[in-house]
Enzyme design. Structure first.
Site, PDB file in Angstrom:
ATOM      1  N   GLY A  40     -21.815  22.591  -4.825  1.00 16.80           N
ATOM      2  CA  GLY A  40     -22.347  23.928  -4.645  1.00 16.80           C
ATOM      3  C   GLY A  40     -22.468  24.355  -3.201  1.00 16.80           C
ATOM      4  O   GLY A  40     -22.191  25.509  -2.856  1.00 16.80           O
ATOM      5  N   THR A  41     -22.878  23.447  -2.341  1.00 17.72           N
ATOM      6  CA  THR A  41     -23.060  23.796  -0.929  1.00 17.72           C
ATOM      7  C   THR A  41     -21.749  24.220  -0.289  1.00 17.72           C
ATOM      8  O   THR A  41     -21.690  25.237   0.418  1.00 17.72           O
ATOM      9  CB  THR A  41     -23.676  22.616  -0.158  1.00 17.72           C
ATOM     10  OG1 THR A  41     -25.002  22.380  -0.651  1.00 17.72           O
ATOM     11  CG2 THR A  41     -23.736  22.893   1.333  1.00 17.72           C
ATOM     12  N   ASN A  55     -33.713  27.913  -8.276  1.00 22.30           N
ATOM     13  CA  ASN A  55     -33.863  26.485  -8.526  1.00 22.30           C
ATOM     14  C   ASN A  55     -35.302  26.003  -8.447  1.00 22.30           C
ATOM     15  O   ASN A  55     -35.611  24.908  -8.924  1.00 22.30           O
ATOM     16  CB  ASN A  55     -33.011  25.683  -7.530  1.00 22.30           C
ATOM     17  CG  ASN A  55     -33.333  26.033  -6.083  1.00 22.30           C
ATOM     18  OD1 ASN A  55     -33.234  27.191  -5.683  1.00 22.30           O
ATOM     19  ND2 ASN A  55     -33.713  25.044  -5.293  1.00 22.30           N
ATOM     20  N   GLN A 101     -27.628  26.736 -10.904  1.00 27.52           N
ATOM     21  CA  GLN A 101     -28.687  26.495 -11.883  1.00 27.52           C
ATOM     22  C   GLN A 101     -28.516  27.361 -13.133  1.00 27.52           C
ATOM     23  O   GLN A 101     -29.389  27.348 -14.003  1.00 27.52           O
ATOM     24  CB  GLN A 101     -30.052  26.785 -11.260  1.00 27.52           C
ATOM     25  CG  GLN A 101     -30.481  25.803 -10.190  1.00 27.52           C
ATOM     26  CD  GLN A 101     -30.853  24.441 -10.744  1.00 27.52           C
ATOM     27  OE1 GLN A 101     -31.075  24.263 -11.942  1.00 27.52           O
ATOM     28  NE2 GLN A 101     -30.899  23.457  -9.864  1.00 27.52           N
ATOM     29  N   SER A 138     -21.693  23.512  -9.739  1.00 24.19           N
ATOM     30  CA  SER A 138     -21.705  22.135  -9.235  1.00 24.19           C
ATOM     31  C   SER A 138     -21.792  21.178 -10.416  1.00 24.19           C
ATOM     32  O   SER A 138     -22.695  21.294 -11.253  1.00 24.19           O
ATOM     33  CB  SER A 138     -22.891  21.928  -8.290  1.00 24.19           C
ATOM     34  OG  SER A 138     -22.863  20.644  -7.721  1.00 24.19           O
ATOM     35  N   HIS A 167     -22.646  18.062 -10.960  1.00 22.97           N
ATOM     36  CA  HIS A 167     -23.761  17.163 -11.251  1.00 22.97           C
ATOM     37  C   HIS A 167     -24.979  17.897 -11.797  1.00 22.97           C
ATOM     38  O   HIS A 167     -25.951  17.270 -12.220  1.00 22.97           O
ATOM     39  CB  HIS A 167     -24.140  16.346 -10.006  1.00 22.97           C
ATOM     40  CG  HIS A 167     -24.922  17.078  -8.977  1.00 22.97           C
ATOM     41  ND1 HIS A 167     -26.271  16.902  -8.811  1.00 22.97           N
ATOM     42  CD2 HIS A 167     -24.550  17.977  -8.033  1.00 22.97           C
ATOM     43  CE1 HIS A 167     -26.703  17.660  -7.820  1.00 22.97           C
ATOM     44  NE2 HIS A 167     -25.673  18.320  -7.326  1.00 22.97           N
ATOM     45  N   THR A 172      -7.243  16.091   0.033  1.00 23.76           N
ATOM     46  CA  THR A 172      -6.714  15.504  -1.199  1.00 23.76           C
ATOM     47  C   THR A 172      -7.707  15.663  -2.338  1.00 23.76           C
ATOM     48  O   THR A 172      -8.885  15.314  -2.203  1.00 23.76           O
ATOM     49  CB  THR A 172      -6.405  14.010  -1.000  1.00 23.76           C
ATOM     50  OG1 THR A 172      -5.435  13.886   0.038  1.00 23.76           O
ATOM     51  CG2 THR A 172      -5.877  13.381  -2.271  1.00 23.76           C
ATOM     52  N   CYS A 194     -33.723  19.398  -2.108  1.00 21.18           N
ATOM     53  CA  CYS A 194     -33.162  19.500  -0.760  1.00 21.18           C
ATOM     54  C   CYS A 194     -34.226  19.547   0.329  1.00 21.18           C
ATOM     55  O   CYS A 194     -33.960  19.229   1.482  1.00 21.18           O
ATOM     56  CB  CYS A 194     -32.262  20.726  -0.658  1.00 21.18           C
ATOM     57  SG  CYS A 194     -30.820  20.654  -1.733  1.00 21.18           S
TER      58      CYS A 194
END
Length: 379
Positions: free
Chosen positions: A69-70, A149, A178, A198, A200, A236, A322
């Site tokens: 996400g970042t 979030n 989220q 994202s 995860h 890659t 975070c």
């Protein structure tokens, strides 16, 4: 162990992990290589891309894979700034964005861009009308999160999208990291130009993100180099992670209706329980995302509460993974006007469809024990 920190990260689906392991072992080629091992890797990469695109109801040419996400947020914001600087240097965002957005905006301000930060109301929701009023002739980007979030506030993504129909040259970016469980409600709108996910956060692997990049919208690359991802994102590709992400996304979207119902039921149980304590304040509303409940016990710091629950094998968090180790004042609660004596005590329970009523009952039991303990200490 009872896991109530799904907004920070989610346990990977066993099936997605199995895909990751099998692809890591069997598909060893670089998808940019011309030999048969490279061709096999590229075929799996494009197959995964099409699967993700089909699940999101977009073209496979509009799906790009990132590291999370970042990176996705940084790419859209900085890529827009680079690409459209000649047309304007004004950007619009809200006061409750994830640091991946807010700190990127601050970085651009140092480079001569102007950012309008729209405030939120006491429930943590931005006004679509305020966004409309902030638009100027030199506005090049509106960037909003779908679901906050920290408190789970659902933002008026559709309403802002409707407004932006009249401004086709302004890029519309949605941080939906989220928001997957609220997919139908908040992140499907034809006006959205860029949407970030994202893996995860929906039981996929860490280190893989998805960027929806609407066809025809120009965005400068953030990573330049070998020309991967149609020349837009060089490096890659993580083929095992991407294949695993495609599997996890399919399973998450298949599960989301039942998961949402479970989360809503459990959230209601928690809110009803916590409301019974006079010295507890709840910051999440029933109209917010089903999986997030943010609350505080008066005069008990959030990190103290987190460690106390961890000692009972119940995992929850302060308001943002975070910022939890930094001891920062929760940005969203500050933006909502919550006094610091309450915001510093805030903790977040974030649910999944895998959680159970028995786990909520255990939480209630431990919470009552801790409440009694802390009351005695404070006297």
């Amino acid at each position: 162990m009872i896991y109530f920190d799904n907004s920070a990260t989610t346990p990977i689906y066993p099936e997605a992990l199995d895909t990751y392991i099998k692809v890591s072992q069997a598909v060893i080629g670089n998808p940019s290589s011309l030999h048969k091992l490279g061709v096999t890797a590229d075929q799996l990469l494009q197959q995964s891309r099409k699967q993700v695109a089909d699940l999101l109801h977009v073209s496979s040419k509009e799906i790009y894979f990132t590291s999370g996400g970042t990176e996705g947020d940084n790419w859209v914001i900085k890529g827009t700034a680079i690409e459209k600087a000649a047309y304007g240097k004004h950007l619009i965002t809200s006061s409750i964005e994830h640091p991946a957005v807010s700190k990127t905006m601050q970085q651009l301000e140092k480079l001569g861009f102007e950012v309008t930060v729209i405030p939120v109301d006491a429930q943590g929701v931005v006004s679509a009308e305020a966004v409309k009023n902030a638009i100027r002739p030199d506005t090049i980007l509106v960037s909003l999160m779908a679901v906050n979030n920290e408190v789970g506030a659902i933002q008026p993504i559709k309403e802002v999208g409707n407004i932006l129909e009249a401004y086709p040259t302004i890029h519309y970016h949605v941080d939906a990291v989220q928001g997957l469980t609220e997919f139908d409600a908040v992140i499907q709108h034809p006006r959205i130009d860029f949407l970030v996910l994202s893996a995860h956060k929906f039981r996929g692997p860490k280190g893989v993100g998805i960027l929806y990049h609407k066809a025809g919208k120009r965005l400068a690359p953030l990573l330049t180099g070998g020309g991967q991802e149609s020349g837009q994102r060089s490096t890659t590709e993580n083929v095992p992670g991407i294949a695993s992400t495609a599997k996890a996304l399919r399973m998450a979207l298949e599960d989301r209706t039942v998961a949402h119902q479970t989360e809503m039921q459990l959230k209601g149980m928690l809110i009803d329980f916590l409301t019974g304590y006079e010295d507890v304040r709840i910051f999440s509303t029933e109209q917010g995302a089903a999986h997030i409940i943010c609350f505080a016990m008066k005069a008990v710091r959030g990190e103290v509460m987190v460690h106390a629950f961890a000692n009972e094998d119940i995992i929850l968090s302060t308001t943002s993974a975070c910022s939890s180790k930094k001891g920062d004042v929760p940005a969203t609660l500050e933006a909502m006007g919550v006094p610091s004596e309450w915001s510093k005590c805030a903790v977040r329970v974030s649910l999944s469809g895998e959680n159970t009523q028995a786990e909520i009952e255990r939480f209630k039991e431990v919470f009552h024990q801790l409440h009694t303990k802390f009351q005695k200490i404070q006297k």
